[in-house]
Design an enzyme around this catalytic site. Structure first.
Site, PDB file in Angstrom:
ATOM      1  N   LYS A  25      -2.288  -1.498  -3.766  1.00  0.00           N
ATOM      2  CA  LYS A  25      -3.134  -0.300  -3.693  1.00  0.00           C
ATOM      3  C   LYS A  25      -2.275   0.934  -3.755  1.00  0.00           C
ATOM      4  O   LYS A  25      -1.271   0.979  -3.041  1.00  0.00           O
ATOM      5  CB  LYS A  25      -3.900  -0.355  -2.372  1.00  0.00           C
ATOM      6  CG  LYS A  25      -4.734   0.842  -2.060  1.00  0.00           C
ATOM      7  CD  LYS A  25      -5.379   0.674  -0.718  1.00  0.00           C
ATOM      8  CE  LYS A  25      -6.088   1.956  -0.388  1.00  0.00           C
ATOM      9  NZ  LYS A  25      -6.393   2.088   0.993  1.00  0.00           N
ATOM     10  N   LYS A  31       0.859  -1.188   0.000  1.00  0.00           N
ATOM     11  CA  LYS A  31       0.000   0.000   0.000  1.00  0.00           C
ATOM     12  C   LYS A  31       0.889   1.230   0.000  1.00  0.00           C
ATOM     13  O   LYS A  31       1.737   1.400   0.874  1.00  0.00           O
ATOM     14  CB  LYS A  31      -0.899  -0.014   1.234  1.00  0.00           C
ATOM     15  CG  LYS A  31      -1.730   1.254   1.367  1.00  0.00           C
ATOM     16  CD  LYS A  31      -2.769   1.146   2.455  1.00  0.00           C
ATOM     17  CE  LYS A  31      -3.500   2.454   2.621  1.00  0.00           C
ATOM     18  NZ  LYS A  31      -4.515   2.393   3.678  1.00  0.00           N
TER      19      LYS A  31
HETATM   20  C1  PBG Z   1      -7.335   3.587   5.648  1.00  0.00           C
HETATM   21  C2  PBG Z   1      -7.668   3.349   4.235  1.00  0.00           C
HETATM   22  C3  PBG Z   1      -7.505   4.247   3.189  1.00  0.00           C
HETATM   23  C4  PBG Z   1      -8.066   3.658   2.081  1.00  0.00           C
HETATM   24  C5  PBG Z   1      -8.530   2.405   2.458  1.00  0.00           C
HETATM   25  N1  PBG Z   1      -8.255   2.226   3.801  1.00  0.00           N
HETATM   26  C6  PBG Z   1      -6.978   5.626   3.141  1.00  0.00           C
HETATM   27  C7  PBG Z   1      -5.659   5.950   3.670  1.00  0.00           C
HETATM   28  O1  PBG Z   1      -4.796   5.093   3.832  1.00  0.00           O
HETATM   29  O2  PBG Z   1      -5.466   7.141   3.959  1.00  0.00           O
HETATM   30  C8  PBG Z   1      -8.139   4.334   0.740  1.00  0.00           C
HETATM   31  C9  PBG Z   1      -9.223   3.898  -0.131  1.00  0.00           C
HETATM   32  C10 PBG Z   1      -9.538   4.823  -1.243  1.00  0.00           C
HETATM   33  O3  PBG Z   1      -8.908   5.887  -1.471  1.00  0.00           O
HETATM   34  O4  PBG Z   1     -10.477   4.490  -1.952  1.00  0.00           O
HETATM   35  N2  PBG Z   1      -6.299   2.931   6.206  1.00  0.00           N
END
Ligand code: PBG
Length: 351
Positions: free
Chosen positions: A275, A220
Site C-alpha cells: 500500500k 505500507k
Molecule cells: C490507517 C489507515 C490509512 C489508510 C488505511 N488505514 C491511512 C493512514 O495510514 O494514514 C489509508 C487508506 C486510503 O488512503 O485509502 N492506519
C-alpha cells in the site's frame, strides 16, 4: 537500413531471436496476429479481473439512514450502520468476497490514548455485528490501528513527540480482540509498529480466535496519497502537520519492503498487503515473486480520487482508466485489490 528505406517498402533485416525463451522473427512471427479478434484477445489474455478479486473499503458513521458524500472521494459515501448492512448485501450479490470497515469516530470520543478502539460497542464493532447478522456470507475485515480514535491522529501512542512501539502493541492487541469478538473475520493491522503481527496472533489464539485471519499491511508507505481517506474519517485535521514517517515506510525503499513482509510472515500473517498501489507496483511484483503468499494491494484514496477527478473534468474516461488500473494490479502479481471502486467494477464485470 534507414527509416526512409523502410518507407519505400524495403524489408527489414531478419533479426536474431532475443533469447532462446522468446524465439521470434519477423515476418514468421507477427505478434499482432493474436490481437486480431476480440475472442482471440480474450483467449490469450494472461490476467483477468473478477469480482472475487475485490475487497470493498467502506466508511461507517453514527446515525440512521445516513449516506453522506465525501468531498475528496467522488462517489464514496459515509454510511450509517443500517445503510451499510444493505450495501453489504448488494456487494455480496455482486460476488465481492469481503468488506473492510473504517469508522468515522465522533470527535468527542477521540482521546490521546485512543481508548475507544477497544470499546466493544464502538462503531466498528457495531458495524461488524450488523453486517455479519444481515449478510453472513460476506467476509468482514477491520483495520487494527489507532488513528480513527486518537486526538492526535497517529496510529500509535505518543510520549512527547515519539510514537512508542511496544506500548502501542498492548493497545492494538486489545483492539484486535474486541473486533474478533464482534465477528470480524480478517484482522488487518495497518499501524506499522514492529512486532504487531506476532502480538496480535498470540492474543487472538489465547482468546480462542485461532480461526481468524490476519492480513498484514506489511509494506505500507508513508504516502501523501492517503489524504482523502484522512478527510473521510476525520483524522487529517487531528494529524495536522504531523507525519507518519517514523513508522510507515520511506518511498525510496524496496528491499526493506521484503524485510517487512518476511517478518510479518514469520510472525504469523496469513496474507500480506502492499500500500499504496499504483506508484508501488514494483513492490507488489517483488513481494509476490519472493514469497508466493496471498498478496493484496490497496488502491488508496488518493489514487482513486485522482482517476475520478480526471473523469469529472472530462480529461479521462474514469470507468476505463479504473478498470485498466485494477487489471494492472493483477498483472503485477496481486491476488486481490482493496478499492473504493469495488461495487462499480463488479457491476461492470458482470456486464
Ligand atoms: C490507517 C489507515 C490509512 C489508510 C488505511 N488505514 C491511512 C493512514 O495510514 O494514514 C489509508 C487508506 C486510503 O488512503 O485509502 N492506519
Amino acid at each position: 537500413m534507414g527509416l526512409a528505406a523502410l518507407d519505400r517498402g524495403a524489408r527489414p533485416p531478419v533479426s536474431r531471436p532475443l533469447s532462446p525463451a522468446f524465439p521470434g522473427r519477423f515476418p514468421t512471427t507477427r505478434l499482432r496476429r493474436n490481437r486480431t479478434h476480440p475472442w482471440l484477445r480474450r483467449l490469450v489474455a494472461e490476467n483477468r479481473l473478477d469480482a472475487s478479486d475485490l475487497i470493498w473499503p467502506v466508511f461507517v458513521q453514527e446515525g440512521k439512514g445516513q449516506r453522506t458524500p465525501i468531498a475528496t472521494l467522488p462517489g464514496v459515501d459515509r454510511l450509517s450502520v443500517d445503510v451499510l448492512a444493505q450495501d453489504a448485501a448488494k456487494a455480496a450479490r455482486l460476488g465481492i468476497p469481503a468488506l473492510a470497515v473504517f469508522p468515522v469516530t465522533p470527535p468527542e470520543r477521540k482521546t490521546e490514548g485512543g481508548e475507544e478502539a477497544w470499546n466493544p460497542d464502538n462503531l466498528v464493532c457495531r458495524a461488524v455485528r450488523a453486517v455479519k447478522a444481515a449478510v453472513p456470507e460476506i467476509g468482514v475485515m477491520c483495520d487494527v490501528a489507532l488513528d480513527p480514535f486518537t486526538s492526535h491522529g497517529h496510529d500509535g501512542l505518543l510520549r512527547g513527540e515519539e510514537i512508542v512501539n511496544d506500548l502501542t502493541l498492548d493497545a492494538l492487541v486489545k483492539q484486535a480482540v474486541v473486533q474478533a469478538e464482534a465477528g470480524c473475520d480478517v484482522l488487518a493491522p495497518s499501524d506499522m509498529m514492529d512486532g504487531r503481527i506476532g502480538a496480535i496472533r498470540a492474543a487472538l489464539d489465547r482468546a480462542g480466535y485461532q480461526d481468524r485471519t490476519i492480513m498484514s499491511y506489511a509494506a505500507k508507505y508513508a504516502s501523501a496519497f492517503y489524504g482523502p481517506f484522512r478527510d473521510a474519517i476525520g483524522s487529517g485535521k487531528n494529524l495536522g502537520r504531523g507525519s507518519k514517517a517514523t513508522y510507515q515506510m520511506d518511498a525510496a525503499n524496496s528491499d526493506e519492503a521484503l524485510r517487512e513482509v518476511a517478518m510479518d510472515i514469520a510472525e504469523g500473517a496469513d496474507m500480506v498487503m502492499v500500500k499504496p498501489g499504483m506508484p508501488y507496483l514494483d513492490i507488489v511484483r517483488r513481494v509476490k515473486d519472493a514469497f508466493a503468499m496471498p498478496t493484496f494491494v490497496y488502491q488508496v484514496s488518493g489514487e482513486y480520487a485522482m482517476l475520478m477527478a480526471a473523469g469529472e473534468k472530462g480529461m479521462l474516461d474514469a470507468d476505463k482508466v479504473m478498470m485498466e488500473a485494477l487489471l494492472g494490479f493483477k498483472r503485477a502479481g496481486a491476488d486481490g485489490i482493496l478499492t473504493y471502486a469495488a461495487l462499480k467494477a463488479a457491476e461492470k464485470l458482470r456486464g
